[in-house]
Motif scaffolding. Sequence first.
Motif, short mmCIF file in Angstrom:
data_model
loop_
_atom_site.label_atom_id
_atom_site.label_comp_id
_atom_site.label_asym_id
_atom_site.label_seq_id
_atom_site.Cartn_x
_atom_site.Cartn_y
_atom_site.Cartn_z
N ILE A 211 0.84 -1.20 0.00
CA ILE A 211 0.00 0.00 0.00
C ILE A 211 0.88 1.25 0.00
N GLU A 212 1.94 1.21 0.80
CA GLU A 212 2.88 2.34 0.87
C GLU A 212 4.25 1.84 1.27
N ALA A 213 5.27 2.21 0.52
CA ALA A 213 6.65 1.89 0.88
C ALA A 213 7.16 3.04 1.74
N ILE A 214 7.46 2.74 3.00
CA ILE A 214 7.97 3.75 3.92
C ILE A 214 9.47 3.94 3.70
N SER A 215 10.17 2.83 3.47
CA SER A 215 11.61 2.84 3.19
C SER A 215 11.92 1.57 2.41
N ASP A 216 13.21 1.30 2.20
CA ASP A 216 13.60 0.06 1.51
C ASP A 216 13.23 -1.18 2.31
N THR A 217 13.07 -1.04 3.61
CA THR A 217 12.83 -2.21 4.46
C THR A 217 11.50 -2.19 5.20
N VAL A 218 10.77 -1.08 5.15
CA VAL A 218 9.50 -0.97 5.88
C VAL A 218 8.39 -0.58 4.90
N SER A 219 7.26 -1.29 4.98
CA SER A 219 6.14 -0.97 4.10
C SER A 219 4.82 -1.30 4.79
N ILE A 220 3.77 -0.70 4.26
CA ILE A 220 2.41 -1.02 4.68
C ILE A 220 1.86 -1.96 3.61
N CYS A 221 1.37 -3.12 4.04
CA CYS A 221 0.96 -4.15 3.09
C CYS A 221 -0.44 -4.66 3.39
N ARG A 222 -1.10 -5.12 2.35
CA ARG A 222 -2.42 -5.75 2.47
C ARG A 222 -2.30 -7.18 1.95
N THR A 223 -2.69 -8.11 2.79
CA THR A 223 -2.69 -9.52 2.42
C THR A 223 -4.13 -10.01 2.45
N THR A 224 -4.54 -10.73 1.41
CA THR A 224 -5.87 -11.32 1.41
C THR A 224 -5.75 -12.84 1.40
N THR A 225 -6.74 -13.46 2.03
CA THR A 225 -6.81 -14.92 2.07
C THR A 225 -8.12 -15.35 1.42
N PRO A 226 -8.14 -16.55 0.86
CA PRO A 226 -9.38 -17.02 0.23
C PRO A 226 -10.37 -17.50 1.28
N SER A 227 -11.60 -17.68 0.85
CA SER A 227 -12.58 -18.31 1.74
C SER A 227 -12.14 -19.75 1.98
N ALA A 228 -12.68 -20.35 3.02
CA ALA A 228 -12.28 -21.71 3.37
C ALA A 228 -13.50 -22.52 3.79
N CYS A 229 -13.30 -23.81 3.90
CA CYS A 229 -14.36 -24.74 4.34
C CYS A 229 -15.63 -24.55 3.53
N MET A 230 -15.50 -24.67 2.22
CA MET A 230 -16.65 -24.53 1.31
C MET A 230 -17.36 -23.19 1.51
#
Length: 156
Positions: A80-99
């Motif tokens: 979402i935003e790179a703060i520096s070369d080593t720090v960032s704001i990230c969004r991770t999504t996961t799929p639905s599960a168990c049908m």
Amino acid sequence: AEAAAEQLRLYRRDPDGWRGCRGTGEVAVSWRPSAEFAGNLYKGEGILPASPQNVWECIKPVAGGLRTKWDQNVKDFEVIEAISDTVSICRTTTPSACMRIISPREFVDVVVMKQYEDGTMLSAATNVEHPLCPPQPDFVRGFNYPCGCFCIPVPG
């Protein structure tokens, strides 16, 4: 992000209280009660027949990285935003599960990547709110306490 990295280093240095719960010939999973929240901490450990750099390429938290290709629990990973070369704001999504009984999740974290003098590589993350990433429809917003991965070189 630095506080999450330090918390992970403390977990790594403290061998007390971990109890094995699952294992194969390649991976051992342990748990212990958390001192930060009402729940348990989990850690998985294994030795892979690969260089630390090759293992790191598979687990490092970067957009377009290999994690979404091999980890069925990670549908997408974006910076979402790179703060520096080593720090960032990230969004991770996961799929639905168990049908589809369990809805897809999204996690917004501040992530730091570090490399130490002994060659150990670390990615550490913890929950954060960010104005460029409000909760999205069709996802349940998850909350991560300090979490991450170590890639530790072993002799040979």
